[in-house]
Design a protein around this motif. Sequence first.
Motif, short mmCIF file in Angstrom:
data_model
loop_
_atom_site.label_atom_id
_atom_site.label_comp_id
_atom_site.label_asym_id
_atom_site.label_seq_id
_atom_site.Cartn_x
_atom_site.Cartn_y
_atom_site.Cartn_z
N UNK A 91 -5.11 3.07 9.45
CA UNK A 91 -6.31 3.90 9.36
C UNK A 91 -6.01 5.34 8.94
N UNK A 92 -4.74 5.73 8.91
CA UNK A 92 -4.38 7.10 8.55
C UNK A 92 -4.16 7.23 7.05
N UNK A 93 -3.78 8.41 6.64
CA UNK A 93 -3.47 8.65 5.23
C UNK A 93 -2.02 8.30 4.91
N UNK A 94 -1.27 7.86 5.92
CA UNK A 94 0.14 7.53 5.72
C UNK A 94 0.31 6.04 5.48
N UNK A 102 9.51 6.60 7.77
CA UNK A 102 10.34 7.71 7.34
C UNK A 102 10.13 8.93 8.22
N UNK A 103 8.88 9.19 8.58
CA UNK A 103 8.58 10.32 9.46
C UNK A 103 9.24 10.12 10.82
N UNK A 143 12.23 12.42 12.53
CA UNK A 143 12.13 13.01 13.87
C UNK A 143 13.35 12.62 14.70
N UNK A 144 13.78 11.37 14.59
CA UNK A 144 14.98 10.92 15.31
C UNK A 144 16.21 11.65 14.79
#
Length: 82
Positions: free
Chosen positions: A22-25, A32-33, A37-38
Motif C-alpha cells: 500500500x506504500x510508495x515503496x 534495501x531500506x 538500517x541494519x
Amino acid sequence: MKIRKENISARVSCALKKIVVDSDFSHREAYELGAKIIASGDAKETLSQVEKNPTSQRTIKEAECKLVEERKHQLEEELKRL
C-alpha cells in the motif's frame, strides 16, 4: 558473518507486506531500506522506536485486521458456493 540461505520474505508478517504494497515503496526498496538500517547499526534502536510508537502499532494492527476481514469474506463466499 554467517549468511543464512533462507527466504526472508517468508518470515515477514502479512501485515507488513500489505503495508509495503500500500506504500510508495516496492518490496525491493523496502528490503534495501531495512538492510541499510541494519548496516548502519541503527536497527535495534529503530525497531524499538517502531514498537514503542502507538501510531505505528495502530497502523500495523489496522493492516492485520483488514487482511483478516478480507480472508473472512473470501471464506464466506467459498462457503456460500458450497
